[in-house]
Enzyme design. Structure first.
Site, PDB file in Angstrom:
ATOM      1  CB  CYS A   1      -0.921  -0.011   1.222  1.00  0.00           C
ATOM      2  SG  CYS A   1      -1.960   1.460   1.262  1.00  0.00           S
TER       3      CYS A   1
ATOM      4  N   GLY B   1      -2.911  -7.819 -10.392  1.00  0.00           N
ATOM      5  CA  GLY B   1      -2.784  -6.544 -11.101  1.00  0.00           C
ATOM      6  C   GLY B   1      -3.300  -6.615 -12.520  1.00  0.00           C
ATOM      7  N   GLY B   2      -4.388  -5.869 -12.792  1.00  0.00           N
ATOM      8  CA  GLY B   2      -4.866  -5.711 -14.171  1.00  0.00           C
ATOM      9  C   GLY B   2      -5.571  -6.914 -14.775  1.00  0.00           C
TER      10      GLY B   2
HETATM   11  C1  FMN Z   1     -10.793   0.098  -3.230  1.00  0.00           C
HETATM   12  C2  FMN Z   1      -9.508  -0.648  -3.116  1.00  0.00           C
HETATM   13  C3  FMN Z   1      -8.963  -0.877  -1.859  1.00  0.00           C
HETATM   14  C4  FMN Z   1      -7.759  -1.586  -1.728  1.00  0.00           C
HETATM   15  N1  FMN Z   1      -7.286  -1.914  -0.469  1.00  0.00           N
HETATM   16  C5  FMN Z   1      -6.218  -2.745  -0.346  1.00  0.00           C
HETATM   17  C6  FMN Z   1      -5.843  -3.260   0.910  1.00  0.00           C
HETATM   18  O1  FMN Z   1      -6.473  -3.031   1.943  1.00  0.00           O
HETATM   19  N2  FMN Z   1      -4.733  -4.077   0.948  1.00  0.00           N
HETATM   20  C7  FMN Z   1      -4.014  -4.388  -0.171  1.00  0.00           C
HETATM   21  O2  FMN Z   1      -3.033  -5.137  -0.109  1.00  0.00           O
HETATM   22  N3  FMN Z   1      -4.374  -3.921  -1.382  1.00  0.00           N
HETATM   23  C8  FMN Z   1      -5.465  -3.134  -1.497  1.00  0.00           C
HETATM   24  N4  FMN Z   1      -5.877  -2.747  -2.727  1.00  0.00           N
HETATM   25  C9  FMN Z   1      -5.129  -3.197  -3.923  1.00  0.00           C
HETATM   26  C10 FMN Z   1      -5.706  -4.515  -4.440  1.00  0.00           C
HETATM   27  O3  FMN Z   1      -5.571  -5.547  -3.480  1.00  0.00           O
HETATM   28  C11 FMN Z   1      -4.988  -4.924  -5.734  1.00  0.00           C
HETATM   29  O4  FMN Z   1      -3.627  -5.132  -5.440  1.00  0.00           O
HETATM   30  C12 FMN Z   1      -5.104  -3.882  -6.830  1.00  0.00           C
HETATM   31  O5  FMN Z   1      -6.425  -3.382  -6.934  1.00  0.00           O
HETATM   32  C13 FMN Z   1      -4.670  -4.466  -8.186  1.00  0.00           C
HETATM   33  O6  FMN Z   1      -5.485  -5.541  -8.551  1.00  0.00           O
HETATM   34  P1  FMN Z   1      -6.663  -5.374  -9.671  1.00  0.00           P
HETATM   35  O7  FMN Z   1      -5.995  -4.772 -10.877  1.00  0.00           O
HETATM   36  O8  FMN Z   1      -7.178  -6.753  -9.870  1.00  0.00           O
HETATM   37  O9  FMN Z   1      -7.676  -4.431  -9.087  1.00  0.00           O
HETATM   38  C14 FMN Z   1      -7.062  -2.034  -2.878  1.00  0.00           C
HETATM   39  C15 FMN Z   1      -7.637  -1.801  -4.141  1.00  0.00           C
HETATM   40  C16 FMN Z   1      -8.842  -1.145  -4.261  1.00  0.00           C
HETATM   41  C17 FMN Z   1      -9.450  -0.949  -5.632  1.00  0.00           C
END
Ligand code: FMN
Length: 327
Positions: free
Chosen positions: A96, A207-208
């Site tokens: 994060c 991711g993505g």
């Molecule tokens: C609204 C939101 C909140 C998130 N909160 C966290 C979190 O609490 N811990 C974490 O490791 N990643 C958090 N992420 C990141 C996601 O776990 C993930 O790594 C990121 O969205 C990329 O994956 P995606 O492309 O499938 O969305 C958050 C993402 C979003 C969209």
């Protein structure tokens, strides 16, 4: 310790989204997907009076509790809490990029101190629970495989079995957490290379990944996939996951029973948490369904006056009318 490392399909931790209520809905829709809590700061986990509400695990297993922190003693306590609440895994957030999280010395900035991350994970393992990490592939604008490899080299000195990797760098200055989810660009090749160096570690790609088809293709190249925003927007696609990823022989369809099961669960929480947090996972049912505006407006009206039974009846009638579109 439970020794099951199958993390083929994971729903990513998402603050404000992967609440106990969302996890309940996800579990109704998929028996097999591996779930995560939102990131919870260690201090909140240890001291919050609302702990039971935040980390409730109503048989949401398999599920991981994700924590943010870098204090060795606090992390040890959190692992014990994860065990006490019947979590299958505790996960350290090393991804994060938010300013608040950096101020608390956790999240992605920990990638600067690989020895500290190793020590954190080691202390978490002492409670005899599967201990994992979710990290990025680096820090800053420039991609640097050597930095990433040296980071994982250090972590691999302890017996870690699963690492989740959001395959893009984190930028700690000048970009918000949400911008940090689309820039800089993704590079899955880092995860592929490190996976071939450490065959004993399960590397789960994140991711993505924006469709189940894409996830299904990637599953052959990695030890699992983790999806965030696709599930945030449309949790109901989880109904396809068990058959597609786990070869099960049952079908799950979106029907009145799903709505009833969800309400049976949240009825016990009314007055303990806000109606918006309780209802928001289920309201994603309208995603992509044409002409659902009237239902949405009515439901929002009734949410303001807290009329849960009326909302339930509206959703039951929505499902009845739209069964074909929903399945
Ligand atoms: C609204 C939101 C909140 C998130 N909160 C966290 C979190 O609490 N811990 C974490 O490791 N990643 C958090 N992420 C990141 C996601 O776990 C993930 O790594 C990121 O969205 C990329 O994956 P995606 O492309 O499938 O969305 C958050 C993402 C979003 C969209």
């Amino acid at each position: 310790m439970k020794e099951n490392y199958d993390r083929r399909f994971c729903v990513a931790p998402m603050m404000g989204y992967t609440t106990p209520y969302a996890r309940k809905l996800y579990r109704i829709l998929s028996k097999k997907s591996f779930l995560f809590t939102e990131m919870i700061a260690c201090k909140s986990l240890i001291y919050s009076k609302k702990k039971d509400l935040i980390i409730e695990n109503d048989n949401h297993n398999p599920v991981a509790l994700q924590v943010g922190g870098s204090d060795i003693e606090d992390l040890k306590k959190c692992s014990q809490i994860a065990r006490d609440y019947n979590y299958d895994e505790i996960n350290l957030n090393v991804g994060c990029p938010s300013k608040a999280v950096q101020k608390g010395s956790f999240g992605a900035c920990l990638m600067k101190d690989k020895v500290l991350v190793r020590n954190c994970l080691e202390s978490m393992q002492s409670s005899n629970i599967i201990t994992t990490m979710k990290c990025r592939i680096g820090l800053g604008q420039k991609l640097n495989y050597d930095f990433f490899e040296e980071f994982i080299d250090e972590i691999s000195k302890i017996e870690i079995k699963i690492i989740y990797i959001h395959a893009r760098n984190a930028i700690l200055n000048g970009f918000s957490p949400s911008q940090n989810r689309s820039v800089p660009k993704l590079d899955y090749s880092f995860v592929k290379r490190i996976r071939s160096k450490y065959p004993q570690i399960n590397f789960v790609l994140n991711g993505g990944i924006d469709s189940l088809e894409m996830a299904y293709k990637l599953i052959n190249e990695f030890d699992g996939v983790m999806l965030g925003r696709l599930i945030q927007n449309n949790p109901f696609i989880l109904k396809k996951v068990d058959r597609l990823f786990y070869d099960t022989d049952y079908d799950i369809s979106v029907n009145e029973e799903i709505i009833s099961k969800y309400f049976d669960y949240i009825n016990k929480k009314i007055n303990k948490d806000s109606i918006y947090r309780l209802m928001s996972p289920l309201l994603q049912i309208f995603f992509g369904i044409p002409n659902s505006k009237n239902f949405k407006l009515k439901i929002h009206e009734h949410m303001q006056s807290g009329r849960v039974k009326v909302i339930r009846d509206l959703l039951l009638s929505f499902v009845e009318k739209n069964k074909l579109l929903l399945n």
